[in-house]
Design an enzyme around this catalytic site. Structure first.
Site: not given
Length: 247
Positions: A138, A151
């Protein structure tokens, strides 16, 4: 269209979003796909869709927060030629709001499960002299933000692991690369943004969010022999970063 004929692919988190698009495209091009997810009903829908398109697939449910279940998934998948570590969880909350359980869940699913799958499956790839691992990371791994730190950290760890595994297994014929998506239109982004998903697109040069198939196209390129000279690389697929204007 049969670039993956005779190959078996395991795609984690393949019942929705990017994972589903990857699974369908791999099957369209001849791979037998092991579809992983948590929901047997959604898994059956993906398998049925692949079958209706003339492909082959089977579903294996597993809880990626459970190390023993990850080992069972690897065993059930069998001899895998292509591993796509796609499954992920994210909560865009601040550090004070992130409990120890939240932190551990992010790393269990986003980092530890891929680590265990590679440890279980890559040695056999190396023995056969070929194999491909693609990790879906990501842009949160490299872009700082005031929320979602657990995250981002879990995905940053995956990018380091991607380069490390490329070094560890590359000489034996196993290529390891990653894809780092920007905002993509998935069920997960809809749950967070609601009707405002398209606002995420304003953060990139293209001025729009990505679609799951656009990320799947990059994953398939990295899994294909056409990318045979690419190893240890994370490809950005984020629409292009906007440069800050001078003050």
């Amino acid at each position: 269209m049969s670039a993956f004929e005779g190959r078996t692919a395991l795609v984690t988190g393949a019942t929705a979003g990017i994972g589903r698009a990857v699974a369908v495209q791999l099957a369209d091009r001849g791979a037998e796909v092991v579809v992983h997810g948590r929901d047997p009903e959604r898994g059956a829908q993906v398998v049925q869709e692949i079958a209706e398109r003339g492909g082959r697939a089977r579903f294996v449910a597993a809880d990626l927060t459970d190390a023993a279940d990850v080992a069972r998934l690897a065993a059930a998948a069998g001899e895998v030629d292509i591993l796509v570590n796609n499954a992920g969880v994210y909560a865009f909350i601040g550090t004070p709001e992130t409990s120890a359980a939240d932190f551990d869940r992010h790393f269990a699913i986003n980092t530890r499960a891929p680590f265990l799958l590679v440890g279980a499956l890559a040695p056999a790839m190396a023995e056969r002299g070929h194999g491909v691992i693609v990790n879906v990371t990501s842009t949160a791994a490299t872009a700082v933000a005031p929320v979602g730190t657990a995250y981002g950290a879990s995905k940053a760890a995956m990018e380091l692991l991607t380069r490390s595994w490329a070094t560890e297994f590359g000489a034996a014929g196993v290529r390891v690369n990653g894809v780092s998506p920007g905002p993509v239109r998935t069920d997960g982004t809809r749950q967070i943004m609601g009707e405002h998903v398209d606002l995420l697109g304003r953060t990139n040069i293209r001025g729009r969010v990505g679609e799951p198939d656009e990320i799947a196209d990059v994953v398939l390129f990295l899994a294909d022999d056409r990318s045979s000279y690419i190893n240890g690389t994370v490809i950005l697929a984020n629409g292009g970063e906007r440069s800050a204007l001078p003050a």
